[in-house]
Design a protein around this motif. Structure first.
Motif, PDB file in Angstrom:
ATOM      1  N   VAL A  77     -47.889  22.312  21.719  1.00  0.00           N
ATOM      2  CA  VAL A  77     -48.399  22.700  20.405  1.00  0.00           C
ATOM      3  C   VAL A  77     -48.497  24.224  20.332  1.00  0.00           C
ATOM      4  O   VAL A  77     -49.227  24.843  21.108  1.00  0.00           O
ATOM      5  CB  VAL A  77     -49.777  22.067  20.129  1.00  0.00           C
ATOM      6  N   ALA A  78     -47.759  24.798  19.394  1.00  0.00           N
ATOM      7  CA  ALA A  78     -47.813  26.239  19.180  1.00  0.00           C
ATOM      8  C   ALA A  78     -49.139  26.626  18.538  1.00  0.00           C
ATOM      9  O   ALA A  78     -49.727  25.859  17.774  1.00  0.00           O
ATOM     10  CB  ALA A  78     -46.660  26.671  18.282  1.00  0.00           C
ATOM     11  N   GLY A  79     -49.600  27.823  18.862  1.00  0.00           N
ATOM     12  CA  GLY A  79     -50.854  28.306  18.292  1.00  0.00           C
ATOM     13  C   GLY A  79     -52.055  27.805  19.066  1.00  0.00           C
ATOM     14  O   GLY A  79     -51.950  27.340  20.205  1.00  0.00           O
ATOM     15  N   ARG A  80     -53.202  27.868  18.414  1.00  0.00           N
ATOM     16  CA  ARG A  80     -54.478  27.573  19.071  1.00  0.00           C
ATOM     17  C   ARG A  80     -55.008  26.192  18.692  1.00  0.00           C
ATOM     18  O   ARG A  80     -54.892  25.778  17.543  1.00  0.00           O
ATOM     19  CB  ARG A  80     -55.502  28.639  18.701  1.00  0.00           C
ATOM     20  N   ILE A  81     -55.600  25.522  19.673  1.00  0.00           N
ATOM     21  CA  ILE A  81     -56.354  24.300  19.428  1.00  0.00           C
ATOM     22  C   ILE A  81     -57.805  24.590  19.777  1.00  0.00           C
ATOM     23  O   ILE A  81     -58.119  24.985  20.908  1.00  0.00           O
ATOM     24  CB  ILE A  81     -55.815  23.110  20.234  1.00  0.00           C
ATOM     25  N   ASP A  82     -58.666  24.424  18.802  1.00  0.00           N
ATOM     26  CA  ASP A  82     -60.074  24.804  18.935  1.00  0.00           C
ATOM     27  C   ASP A  82     -60.740  24.058  20.088  1.00  0.00           C
ATOM     28  O   ASP A  82     -60.662  22.834  20.192  1.00  0.00           O
ATOM     29  CB  ASP A  82     -60.801  24.500  17.620  1.00  0.00           C
ATOM     30  N   LYS A  83     -61.376  24.837  20.970  1.00  0.00           N
ATOM     31  CA  LYS A  83     -62.123  24.321  22.124  1.00  0.00           C
ATOM     32  C   LYS A  83     -61.269  23.505  23.083  1.00  0.00           C
ATOM     33  O   LYS A  83     -61.788  22.821  23.971  1.00  0.00           O
ATOM     34  CB  LYS A  83     -63.340  23.515  21.662  1.00  0.00           C
ATOM     35  N   GLY A  84     -59.952  23.528  22.918  1.00  0.00           N
ATOM     36  CA  GLY A  84     -59.074  22.816  23.836  1.00  0.00           C
ATOM     37  C   GLY A  84     -59.312  21.318  23.868  1.00  0.00           C
ATOM     38  O   GLY A  84     -59.182  20.690  24.915  1.00  0.00           O
ATOM     39  N   GLU A  85     -59.639  20.754  22.713  1.00  0.00           N
ATOM     40  CA  GLU A  85     -59.889  19.313  22.694  1.00  0.00           C
ATOM     41  C   GLU A  85     -59.513  18.729  21.343  1.00  0.00           C
ATOM     42  O   GLU A  85     -59.498  19.427  20.322  1.00  0.00           O
ATOM     43  CB  GLU A  85     -61.358  19.016  23.004  1.00  0.00           C
ATOM     44  N   PHE A  86     -59.191  17.448  21.354  1.00  0.00           N
ATOM     45  CA  PHE A  86     -58.891  16.752  20.099  1.00  0.00           C
ATOM     46  C   PHE A  86     -59.074  15.255  20.311  1.00  0.00           C
ATOM     47  O   PHE A  86     -59.101  14.762  21.438  1.00  0.00           O
ATOM     48  CB  PHE A  86     -57.471  17.050  19.611  1.00  0.00           C
ATOM     49  N   GLU A  87     -59.195  14.556  19.206  1.00  0.00           N
ATOM     50  CA  GLU A  87     -59.298  13.100  19.236  1.00  0.00           C
ATOM     51  C   GLU A  87     -58.081  12.503  18.558  1.00  0.00           C
ATOM     52  O   GLU A  87     -57.656  12.959  17.497  1.00  0.00           O
ATOM     53  CB  GLU A  87     -60.567  12.643  18.512  1.00  0.00           C
ATOM     54  N   LEU A  88     -57.508  11.491  19.185  1.00  0.00           N
ATOM     55  CA  LEU A  88     -56.340  10.814  18.635  1.00  0.00           C
ATOM     56  C   LEU A  88     -56.455   9.328  18.925  1.00  0.00           C
ATOM     57  O   LEU A  88     -56.663   8.926  20.072  1.00  0.00           O
ATOM     58  CB  LEU A  88     -55.060  11.387  19.258  1.00  0.00           C
ATOM     59  N   ASN A 100     -60.066  32.435  25.942  1.00  0.00           N
ATOM     60  CA  ASN A 100     -61.488  32.149  25.732  1.00  0.00           C
ATOM     61  C   ASN A 100     -61.688  30.634  25.727  1.00  0.00           C
ATOM     62  O   ASN A 100     -61.337  29.967  26.692  1.00  0.00           O
ATOM     63  CB  ASN A 100     -61.989  32.826  24.457  1.00  0.00           C
ATOM     64  N   THR A 101     -62.202  30.065  24.656  1.00  0.00           N
ATOM     65  CA  THR A 101     -62.378  28.611  24.622  1.00  0.00           C
ATOM     66  C   THR A 101     -61.211  27.893  23.954  1.00  0.00           C
ATOM     67  O   THR A 101     -61.244  26.670  23.786  1.00  0.00           O
ATOM     68  CB  THR A 101     -63.679  28.235  23.886  1.00  0.00           C
ATOM     69  N   ASN A 102     -60.177  28.628  23.569  1.00  0.00           N
ATOM     70  CA  ASN A 102     -59.027  28.028  22.899  1.00  0.00           C
ATOM     71  C   ASN A 102     -57.971  27.554  23.883  1.00  0.00           C
ATOM     72  O   ASN A 102     -57.803  28.117  24.967  1.00  0.00           O
ATOM     73  CB  ASN A 102     -58.363  29.045  21.963  1.00  0.00           C
ATOM     74  N   HIS A 103     -57.246  26.533  23.480  1.00  0.00           N
ATOM     75  CA  HIS A 103     -55.998  26.144  24.129  1.00  0.00           C
ATOM     76  C   HIS A 103     -54.885  26.815  23.323  1.00  0.00           C
ATOM     77  O   HIS A 103     -54.727  26.543  22.134  1.00  0.00           O
ATOM     78  CB  HIS A 103     -55.850  24.617  24.099  1.00  0.00           C
ATOM     79  N   LEU A 104     -54.131  27.714  23.956  1.00  0.00           N
ATOM     80  CA  LEU A 104     -53.138  28.523  23.241  1.00  0.00           C
ATOM     81  C   LEU A 104     -51.724  28.221  23.731  1.00  0.00           C
ATOM     82  O   LEU A 104     -51.449  28.253  24.930  1.00  0.00           O
ATOM     83  CB  LEU A 104     -53.444  30.013  23.450  1.00  0.00           C
ATOM     84  N   HIS A 105     -50.818  27.925  22.792  1.00  0.00           N
ATOM     85  CA  HIS A 105     -49.385  27.794  23.055  1.00  0.00           C
ATOM     86  C   HIS A 105     -49.069  26.840  24.208  1.00  0.00           C
ATOM     87  O   HIS A 105     -48.221  27.115  25.060  1.00  0.00           O
ATOM     88  CB  HIS A 105     -48.774  29.158  23.340  1.00  0.00           C
ATOM     89  N   GLY A 106     -49.787  25.714  24.258  1.00  0.00           N
ATOM     90  CA  GLY A 106     -49.493  24.710  25.270  1.00  0.00           C
ATOM     91  C   GLY A 106     -50.199  24.907  26.591  1.00  0.00           C
ATOM     92  O   GLY A 106     -49.983  24.151  27.530  1.00  0.00           O
ATOM     93  N   GLY A 107     -51.037  25.946  26.680  1.00  0.00           N
ATOM     94  CA  GLY A 107     -51.819  26.148  27.897  1.00  0.00           C
ATOM     95  C   GLY A 107     -51.158  27.089  28.891  1.00  0.00           C
ATOM     96  O   GLY A 107     -50.066  27.610  28.657  1.00  0.00           O
ATOM     97  N   PRO A 108     -51.824  27.308  30.026  1.00  0.00           N
ATOM     98  CA  PRO A 108     -51.344  28.282  31.008  1.00  0.00           C
ATOM     99  C   PRO A 108     -50.061  27.880  31.716  1.00  0.00           C
ATOM    100  O   PRO A 108     -49.417  28.706  32.364  1.00  0.00           O
ATOM    101  CB  PRO A 108     -52.505  28.380  32.008  1.00  0.00           C
ATOM    102  N   ASN A 109     -49.676  26.619  31.599  1.00  0.00           N
ATOM    103  CA  ASN A 109     -48.438  26.147  32.230  1.00  0.00           C
ATOM    104  C   ASN A 109     -47.623  25.353  31.213  1.00  0.00           C
ATOM    105  O   ASN A 109     -47.155  24.253  31.479  1.00  0.00           O
ATOM    106  CB  ASN A 109     -48.752  25.287  33.460  1.00  0.00           C
ATOM    107  N   VAL A 174     -47.290  17.379  18.590  1.00  0.00           N
ATOM    108  CA  VAL A 174     -46.128  18.246  18.786  1.00  0.00           C
ATOM    109  C   VAL A 174     -46.053  19.243  17.638  1.00  0.00           C
ATOM    110  O   VAL A 174     -46.141  18.862  16.464  1.00  0.00           O
ATOM    111  CB  VAL A 174     -44.798  17.460  18.841  1.00  0.00           C
ATOM    112  N   ASN A 175     -45.896  20.520  17.989  1.00  0.00           N
ATOM    113  CA  ASN A 175     -45.701  21.579  16.991  1.00  0.00           C
ATOM    114  C   ASN A 175     -45.022  22.729  17.723  1.00  0.00           C
ATOM    115  O   ASN A 175     -45.681  23.547  18.350  1.00  0.00           O
ATOM    116  CB  ASN A 175     -47.044  22.018  16.388  1.00  0.00           C
ATOM    117  N   LEU A 176     -43.704  22.761  17.661  1.00  0.00           N
ATOM    118  CA  LEU A 176     -42.923  23.702  18.458  1.00  0.00           C
ATOM    119  C   LEU A 176     -42.510  24.917  17.637  1.00  0.00           C
ATOM    120  O   LEU A 176     -42.331  24.832  16.427  1.00  0.00           O
ATOM    121  CB  LEU A 176     -41.669  23.018  19.008  1.00  0.00           C
TER     122      LEU A 176
END
Length: 348
Positions: A77-88, A100-109, A174-176
């Motif tokens: 997922v491109a961009g930021r996901i707030d607090k690195g969490e979601f419900e699906l 910081n507390t964001n998950h950015l551009h798919g994470g560190p790996n 997915v958001n590439l």
């Protein structure tokens, strides 16, 4: 037209290959199997002089050392996901927080750090490469085995088509996008403050202090974000608008596109005469004026600094999983994720 294959380096025991796609007009695009990174785009200026118009490095280590995402495909997922969490589907998922507390551009790996498989494409009308990667269930915290294919196709009209495709065996996000940094001056002769930018967009997403969308759309009229008639980038980034100041005196915002496949994004540099026209299926473009680049390193032989280049990241709306009124970036089992963005390089 032709393709040249060379070894670029190695990463975690895997050979990283470079592919140079050349057309009959003197334009070329170089990309590598690490992160589908575009390392160079060589295009002519108004006098026919061919120069590089993107930021990049010449070795694997430099790409891995920094997290600027030069030229890379970012995901899942491109961009930021707030607090690195979601419900699906009633289940909670936790993702690594790398800003910081964001998950950015798919994470560190994320996808930018993976070595992809590649197949060459050669036809009478275009040359290209199709990258493929299997993101396994649970990778970076996301559900589902996600099969991804990214194609870079160059034709004799000096057009680069990037095609994204994905399927999954579990519902997932997915958001590439491609995170190339453009500078049309040629070989980074100057920054992009005097570049002209035009975007067919009446609205941007407002950001909070963590750079996460508040959920509110701001009308661009009478703001620095109004690029509908085209203007120099410095007119926006040097303003006192609170949203400009929020992200480090620049732009790092999603623009909601009013049209698709009708020259909706245009970037030009009067001095070189180069012009880039971007057309896409996507709902938005994230404009990033590299206002977070620091001066602690060099990009090849050029000192890094703010406003050295501009990213024009076509994608779905940022953090859409947390905003019901946004179009969700959910890919369901049995569905296909398919989107295309075209970059046409020409002169004024």
């Amino acid at each position: 037209m032709k393709i040249t294959t060379t070894k670029f380096g190695e990463h975690e025991g895997n050979t990283v290959y470079s592919y140079k796609l050349e057309n009959n007009q003197g334009m070329s695009i170089s990309c590598i199997t690490l992160g589908c990174i575009i390392t160079e785009i060589q295009t002519p200026n108004q006098n026919g002089e061919i120069e590089n118009v993107v930021l990049g490095y010449d070795d694997v280590a430099s790409y891995l050392e920094r997290t600027n995402y030069f030229g890379a495909v970012v995901g899942r997922v491109a961009g930021r996901i707030d607090k690195g969490e979601f419900e699906l589907n009633g289940q909670q998922y936790s993702l690594p927080q790398n800003e910081n507390t964001n998950h950015l551009h798919g994470g560190p790996n994320g996808f930018d750090r993976q070595v992809w498989d590649a197949e060459l494409i050669e036809t009478e009308s275009e040359v290209g490469v199709e990258f493929s990667y299997l993101s396994k269930d649970g990778e970076a915290g996301y559900p589902g085995n996600l099969t991804v294919k990214i194609s870079y196709l160059l034709n004799n009209e000096n057009e680069l088509h990037i095609k994204y495709y994905a399927t999954t065996d579990k519902d997932t996000l997915v958001n590439l996008t491609n995170h190339t940094y453009f500078n049309l001056s040629g070989n980074v002769k100057k920054d992009i403050l005097s570049h002209q930018l035009k975007i067919k967009s009446q609205k941007i997403l407002e950001l909070n202090n963590d750079f996460i969308p508040t959920g509110e759309f701001l009308n661009v009229e009478s703001t620095p974000f109004d690029f509908r008639d085209g203007k120099e980038i410095k007119e926006a980034v040097l303003s006192e608008h609170p949203q400009i100041k929020l992200v480090g005196q620049g732009i790092d915002h999603p623009f909601l596109l009013d049209e698709n496949h009708n020259e909706e994004i245009m970037l030009a540099d009067k001095e070189s005469g180069r012009k880039l026209i971007i057309e896409t299926d996507e709902q938005s473009v994230v404009v990033y004026t590299s206002n977070m680049l620091d001066e602690s390193f060099k990009v090849r032989d050029v000192q890094s600094k703010k406003y050295l280049a501009i990213c024009l990241e076509t994608q779905g709306l940022t953090d859409s999983i947390h905003h019901p009124k946004f179009s969700p970036c959910i890919l369901k089992v049995g569905e296909e994720y398919k989107t295309t963005t075209k970059y046409k390089f020409t002169t004024i």
